[in-house]
Design a protein around this motif. Structure first.
Motif, PDB file in Angstrom:
ATOM      1  N   HIS A   1       0.849  -1.200   0.000  1.00 26.05           N
ATOM      2  CA  HIS A   1       0.000   0.000   0.000  1.00 26.05           C
ATOM      3  C   HIS A   1       0.887   1.255   0.000  1.00 26.05           C
ATOM      4  O   HIS A   1       1.876   1.319   0.734  1.00 26.05           O
ATOM      5  N   PRO A   2       0.550   2.271  -0.797  1.00 27.02           N
ATOM      6  CA  PRO A   2       1.388   3.479  -0.846  1.00 27.02           C
ATOM      7  C   PRO A   2       1.458   4.230   0.477  1.00 27.02           C
ATOM      8  O   PRO A   2       2.451   4.914   0.750  1.00 27.02           O
ATOM      9  N   LEU A   3       0.420   4.118   1.315  1.00 28.65           N
ATOM     10  CA  LEU A   3       0.447   4.787   2.616  1.00 28.65           C
ATOM     11  C   LEU A   3       1.544   4.217   3.495  1.00 28.65           C
ATOM     12  O   LEU A   3       2.228   4.951   4.213  1.00 28.65           O
ATOM     13  N   PHE A   4       1.750   2.900   3.447  1.00 25.49           N
ATOM     14  CA  PHE A   4       2.826   2.268   4.198  1.00 25.49           C
ATOM     15  C   PHE A   4       4.183   2.672   3.631  1.00 25.49           C
ATOM     16  O   PHE A   4       5.116   3.003   4.368  1.00 25.49           O
TER      17      PHE A   4
ATOM     18  N   VAL B   1      14.238   2.371  -3.324  1.00 21.76           N
ATOM     19  CA  VAL B   1      13.703   2.304  -4.687  1.00 21.76           C
ATOM     20  C   VAL B   1      12.464   1.413  -4.741  1.00 21.76           C
ATOM     21  O   VAL B   1      11.539   1.663  -5.521  1.00 21.76           O
ATOM     22  N   GLU B   2      12.432   0.380  -3.908  1.00 19.79           N
ATOM     23  CA  GLU B   2      11.251  -0.503  -3.850  1.00 19.79           C
ATOM     24  C   GLU B   2      10.032   0.262  -3.355  1.00 19.79           C
ATOM     25  O   GLU B   2       8.933   0.129  -3.910  1.00 19.79           O
TER      26      GLU B   2
ATOM     27  N   THR C   1       6.550   1.239  -5.287  1.00 21.24           N
ATOM     28  CA  THR C   1       5.238   0.919  -4.730  1.00 21.24           C
ATOM     29  C   THR C   1       4.291   2.104  -4.876  1.00 21.24           C
ATOM     30  O   THR C   1       3.131   1.946  -5.269  1.00 21.24           O
ATOM     31  N   ILE C   2       4.794   3.303  -4.567  1.00 17.53           N
ATOM     32  CA  ILE C   2       3.973   4.507  -4.711  1.00 17.53           C
ATOM     33  C   ILE C   2       3.681   4.780  -6.185  1.00 17.53           C
ATOM     34  O   ILE C   2       2.537   5.038  -6.568  1.00 17.53           O
TER      35      ILE C   2
ATOM     36  N   LEU D   1      17.735   5.964  -6.142  1.00 13.11           N
ATOM     37  CA  LEU D   1      16.511   5.815  -6.932  1.00 13.11           C
ATOM     38  C   LEU D   1      16.850   5.575  -8.394  1.00 13.11           C
ATOM     39  O   LEU D   1      16.121   5.993  -9.291  1.00 13.11           O
ATOM     40  N   ILE D   2      17.956   4.891  -8.643  1.00 16.14           N
ATOM     41  CA  ILE D   2      18.444   4.681 -10.002  1.00 16.14           C
ATOM     42  C   ILE D   2      17.364   4.051 -10.876  1.00 16.14           C
ATOM     43  O   ILE D   2      16.654   3.132 -10.475  1.00 16.14           O
ATOM     44  N   GLY D   3      17.234   4.576 -12.071  1.00 15.33           N
ATOM     45  CA  GLY D   3      16.254   4.042 -13.007  1.00 15.33           C
ATOM     46  C   GLY D   3      14.881   4.648 -12.869  1.00 15.33           C
ATOM     47  O   GLY D   3      13.996   4.381 -13.685  1.00 15.33           O
ATOM     48  N   GLU D   4      14.676   5.487 -11.842  1.00 11.37           N
ATOM     49  CA  GLU D   4      13.348   6.049 -11.607  1.00 11.37           C
ATOM     50  C   GLU D   4      13.259   7.530 -11.935  1.00 11.37           C
ATOM     51  O   GLU D   4      12.218   8.156 -11.742  1.00 11.37           O
TER      52      GLU D   4
END
Length: 233
Positions: free
Chosen positions: A131-134, A153-154, A158-159, A196-199
């Motif tokens: 869940h994005p809130l978590f 990055v994980e 998720t968000i 945050l590589i790749g994002e």
């Protein structure tokens, strides 16, 4: 770390998450706003106003530092909000970072609902790990720096990949990157960018992402010029 503005943004974009997290009964469609009661110079972090006028107003405070006045301020805000909204029913909720931040002031701790947001999110994450809130709260609550650096990055993905509206997604990404930068103040912009590589394509639309990219490039150019001078010598 700065928390008040960011937490307010998280729950303003979706006030229903307050009820999802705490287990309080949802009043249905509602909105949350910050309110200042000028007569007594009292400001509340959030006032949730249900569309259904039969449902209670909800005063919400996010308290991450010990403050002996938080209960009194919340109760006063409850009374003022009720007066300004035609004496609708009203409740008060304080979300503490942990039990140490809770001053437990009698008798108001029996009038106001109080929660440990760290415990709530831990339990919530067990049931809803994707869940994005978590995910958005992890830079604030995860205690292990090394683990957070690996999993950042994980949580970002998720968000990014959650089935929420674009405006909510953008706000959560902004808050996540802001908290990540605050948590790793000792790291350069390039190092945060590398976490945050790749994002970066998804970050380009946010102010935090644009700042990371611009400052990272500037630092890279400066390092390149320094290395060039050293090689020239």
């Amino acid at each position: 770390m700065r928390t008040d503005k960011q937490i307010y943004l998280v729950f303003t974009v979706n006030p229903e998450w307050i009820f999802l997290l705490t287990g309080l009964r949802s009043p249905g469609k509602c909105r949350m706003t910050s309110v200042s009661f000028k007569a007594l110079e009292v400001t509340t972090d959030g006032l949730i106003i249900p569309d259904d006028e039969q449902e209670a107003l909800l005063i919400v405070e996010f308290q991450f530092q010990y403050d002996i006045t938080v209960y009194g301020r919340t109760v006063i805000a409850m009374a003022l909000a009720q007066k300004e909204h035609g004496h609708r029913p009203v409740r008060g909720v304080i979300l503490f970072r942990d039990d140490e931040a809770d001053p437990q002031i009698e008798p108001w701790n029996r009038v106001v609902d109080r929660f440990n947001i760290g415990d709530l999110l831990d339990d919530f994450g067990q049931e809803h790990p994707d869940h994005p809130l978590f995910a958005v709260f992890q830079p604030l609550l995860m205690t292990d720096d090394d683990k957070l650096e690996i999993k950042a990055v994980e949580y970002f993905r998720t968000i990014r990949d959650s089935s929420i509206g674009d405006s909510i997604r953008t706000t959560l990404l902004e808050v996540f990157v802001d908290w990540l930068e605050q948590r790793f103040r000792h790291k350069s912009k390039q190092e945060i960018e590398a976490m945050l590589i790749g994002e970066l394509p998804d970050l380009r639309e946010t102010q935090s992402g644009q700042d990371l990219i611009a400052i990272g490039r500037q630092e890279g150019r400066q390092e390149g010029r320094q290395e060039g001078r050293q090689e020239g010598r």
